[in-house]
Design an enzyme around this catalytic site. Sequence first.
Site, PDB file in Angstrom:
ATOM      1  N   GLU A 214     -18.112 -59.071 -64.542  1.00  7.89           N
ATOM      2  CA  GLU A 214     -17.816 -59.473 -63.169  1.00  7.89           C
ATOM      3  C   GLU A 214     -16.591 -58.809 -62.549  1.00  7.89           C
ATOM      4  O   GLU A 214     -15.661 -58.417 -63.240  1.00  7.89           O
ATOM      5  CB  GLU A 214     -17.543 -60.987 -63.148  1.00  7.89           C
ATOM      6  CG  GLU A 214     -18.747 -61.814 -63.410  1.00  7.89           C
ATOM      7  CD  GLU A 214     -18.414 -63.116 -64.115  1.00  7.89           C
ATOM      8  OE1 GLU A 214     -17.836 -63.066 -65.223  1.00  7.89           O
ATOM      9  OE2 GLU A 214     -18.727 -64.170 -63.557  1.00  7.89           O
TER      10      GLU A 214
ATOM     11  N   SER B 145      -1.013 -68.273 -68.514  1.00  9.74           N
ATOM     12  CA  SER B 145      -1.839 -69.481 -68.476  1.00  9.74           C
ATOM     13  C   SER B 145      -1.178 -70.522 -69.361  1.00  9.74           C
ATOM     14  O   SER B 145      -1.230 -70.427 -70.585  1.00  9.74           O
ATOM     15  CB  SER B 145      -3.246 -69.154 -68.983  1.00  9.74           C
ATOM     16  OG  SER B 145      -3.836 -68.200 -68.128  1.00  9.74           O
TER      17      SER B 145
ATOM     18  N   CYS C  73     -14.698 -62.737 -74.318  1.00  5.50           N
ATOM     19  CA  CYS C  73     -13.299 -62.969 -74.703  1.00  5.50           C
ATOM     20  C   CYS C  73     -13.276 -63.706 -76.035  1.00  5.50           C
ATOM     21  O   CYS C  73     -14.173 -64.493 -76.333  1.00  5.50           O
ATOM     22  CB  CYS C  73     -12.618 -63.816 -73.623  1.00  5.50           C
ATOM     23  SG  CYS C  73     -10.879 -64.150 -73.918  1.00  5.50           S
TER      24      CYS C  73
ATOM     25  N   CYS D 268     -13.151 -72.526 -70.512  1.00  4.60           N
ATOM     26  CA  CYS D 268     -13.507 -71.230 -69.919  1.00  4.60           C
ATOM     27  C   CYS D 268     -14.903 -70.777 -70.325  1.00  4.60           C
ATOM     28  O   CYS D 268     -15.282 -70.881 -71.495  1.00  4.60           O
ATOM     29  CB  CYS D 268     -12.473 -70.192 -70.343  1.00  4.60           C
ATOM     30  SG  CYS D 268     -12.758 -68.572 -69.613  1.00  4.60           S
TER      31      CYS D 268
ATOM     32  N   CYS E 284     -14.522 -68.003 -63.720  1.00  4.23           N
ATOM     33  CA  CYS E 284     -14.518 -66.944 -64.694  1.00  4.23           C
ATOM     34  C   CYS E 284     -15.697 -66.957 -65.675  1.00  4.23           C
ATOM     35  O   CYS E 284     -15.837 -67.887 -66.446  1.00  4.23           O
ATOM     36  CB  CYS E 284     -13.237 -67.178 -65.492  1.00  4.23           C
ATOM     37  SG  CYS E 284     -12.427 -65.733 -65.947  1.00  4.23           S
TER      38      CYS E 284
ATOM     39  N   GLU F 195      -9.131 -61.127 -72.201  1.00  3.54           N
ATOM     40  CA  GLU F 195      -7.686 -61.335 -72.352  1.00  3.54           C
ATOM     41  C   GLU F 195      -7.035 -59.946 -72.336  1.00  3.54           C
ATOM     42  O   GLU F 195      -7.164 -59.186 -73.295  1.00  3.54           O
ATOM     43  CB  GLU F 195      -7.406 -62.083 -73.667  1.00  3.54           C
ATOM     44  CG  GLU F 195      -5.956 -62.088 -74.109  1.00  3.54           C
ATOM     45  CD  GLU F 195      -4.963 -62.511 -73.026  1.00  3.54           C
ATOM     46  OE1 GLU F 195      -5.196 -63.517 -72.336  1.00  3.54           O
ATOM     47  OE2 GLU F 195      -3.941 -61.817 -72.864  1.00  3.54           O
TER      48      GLU F 195
HETATM   49  N1  SAH Z   1      -7.277 -64.246 -70.378  1.00  4.36           N
HETATM   50  C1  SAH Z   1      -6.403 -64.334 -69.235  1.00  4.36           C
HETATM   51  C2  SAH Z   1      -7.160 -64.186 -67.920  1.00  4.36           C
HETATM   52  C3  SAH Z   1      -8.149 -65.301 -67.741  1.00  4.36           C
HETATM   53  S1  SAH Z   1      -8.807 -65.795 -66.222  1.00  4.36           S
HETATM   54  C4  SAH Z   1      -5.648 -65.647 -69.277  1.00  4.36           C
HETATM   55  O1  SAH Z   1      -5.953 -66.475 -70.127  1.00  4.36           O
HETATM   56  O2  SAH Z   1      -4.733 -65.825 -68.491  1.00  4.36           O
HETATM   57  C5  SAH Z   1      -7.581 -66.311 -65.181  1.00  4.36           C
HETATM   58  C6  SAH Z   1      -7.257 -67.806 -65.176  1.00  4.36           C
HETATM   59  O3  SAH Z   1      -8.380 -68.663 -64.961  1.00  4.36           O
HETATM   60  C7  SAH Z   1      -6.594 -68.255 -66.472  1.00  4.36           C
HETATM   61  O4  SAH Z   1      -5.459 -68.984 -66.166  1.00  4.36           O
HETATM   62  C8  SAH Z   1      -7.657 -69.115 -67.070  1.00  4.36           C
HETATM   63  O5  SAH Z   1      -7.096 -70.035 -67.974  1.00  4.36           O
HETATM   64  C9  SAH Z   1      -8.269 -69.757 -65.840  1.00  4.36           C
HETATM   65  N2  SAH Z   1      -9.582 -70.376 -66.036  1.00  4.36           N
HETATM   66  C10 SAH Z   1     -10.553 -70.044 -66.897  1.00  4.36           C
HETATM   67  N3  SAH Z   1     -11.606 -70.869 -66.783  1.00  4.36           N
HETATM   68  C11 SAH Z   1     -11.298 -71.730 -65.800  1.00  4.36           C
HETATM   69  C12 SAH Z   1     -11.987 -72.855 -65.223  1.00  4.36           C
HETATM   70  N4  SAH Z   1     -13.176 -73.211 -65.628  1.00  4.36           N
HETATM   71  N5  SAH Z   1     -11.348 -73.514 -64.221  1.00  4.36           N
HETATM   72  C13 SAH Z   1     -10.126 -73.136 -63.805  1.00  4.36           C
HETATM   73  N6  SAH Z   1      -9.425 -72.116 -64.318  1.00  4.36           N
HETATM   74  C14 SAH Z   1     -10.008 -71.431 -65.314  1.00  4.36           C
END
Ligand code: SAH
Length: 347
Positions: A87, A215, A107, A114, A334, A161
């Site tokens: 995506e 995060s 990931c 997630c 995501c 990640e």
């Molecule tokens: N791996 C990275 C990037 C992930 S996506 C990380 O962990 O930061 C970006 C953000 O979306 C992260 O903060 C992740 O924790 C959050 N995220 C993932 N799934 C989510 C969901 N279902 N609802 C809200 N935030 C979510």
Amino acid sequence: MYWMDMHDAEISETMRSFGAPAYRSKQVSEWLKKGVRPSDMSNLPKSLREQMESIPFGGATIFRKYVSSRDGTVKYLFALEDDNIVEGVLMRYSYGNTVCLSTQIGCNMGCKFCASTLNGCVRNLRPGEMLSFLSEIEKDEPPADGKKRTVTNIVLMGSGEPMDNYDNVVTFLKRVTAPDGPNISARNISISTCGIVPKIYRFMEDAPHVTLSISLHAPNNEIRGALMPINKAYPIEQVLAAAKAYADRTGRRVVFEYALVGETNDSHADAIALAARLRGMLCHVNLIPLNPVEERGLKGVSREHAYEFCEWLNKEHISATVRREMGTDIDGACGQLRRRVLHELNG
Ligand code: SAH
């Protein structure tokens, strides 16, 4: 070896091996910076283009596109040359357009809320693939009148990640900020990590001008450990120490992402505990009402409750905002879009 991953010296060497004169390398390099395939490099002789096709391009193509009728947000599914799909999102703001890019297919981090991580990590994305997402979006949504480019900002917050694909991500950042490339300012780029602490220390040396988001999602190890397996390797104290080192080293505030999960990390006591942890640090909290993922069984919170939590933090003098929702009519969090389409394709 892939065309989109090559730097200039590799392009020259490869073109020389094809017997092409030196000026051809420069032409090829200019095309590749725009994400153009050898078959479309119109100022090269056909025979040379055919020779070039013996090396895979290593880019992405747009597989599906969904446009939000509410705010013009565009979600893309890109197809890669090995038929994987991943995506990307284009979001329109008053100050410019931001793209959210993925850094891995899937990931390995296993965060409990997630969707991207449900089947683990299929593979890392290469720098050329990430560059290609950007050029495909630019080709698909050409810049408005008088503008040089469509995309002004990048967030590495798609699936994957980034710090688990460290070298490719840093190479991508070098290329995307290069004055003779897309030339996007490092200050307009954010990277988000689940908190791989040693990589955060490396990153502040390798890319000090890129904004760091972490995060956090919890005020203590108990809650964080239950939501994020990575917390076992790098507990919250170490994550916050790395964040503080980043702020001290760069003079820039760290953004903490905090997904509000109903009845898990969203109480008044959680807000007070979080404020106590963050007090005195140059930082901002970005609150995200959880986007519930069906397979995960966790609860979301209302936007009203998110504003209430935000207020609790602000009262404790912690800078915090609730993230704006975009493209809510075209799909959720995501990794959810990719999962849905994979289900459709595989039946
Ligand atoms: N791996 C990275 C990037 C992930 S996506 C990380 O962990 O930061 C970006 C953000 O979306 C992260 O903060 C992740 O924790 C959050 N995220 C993932 N799934 C989510 C969901 N279902 N609802 C809200 N935030 C979510």
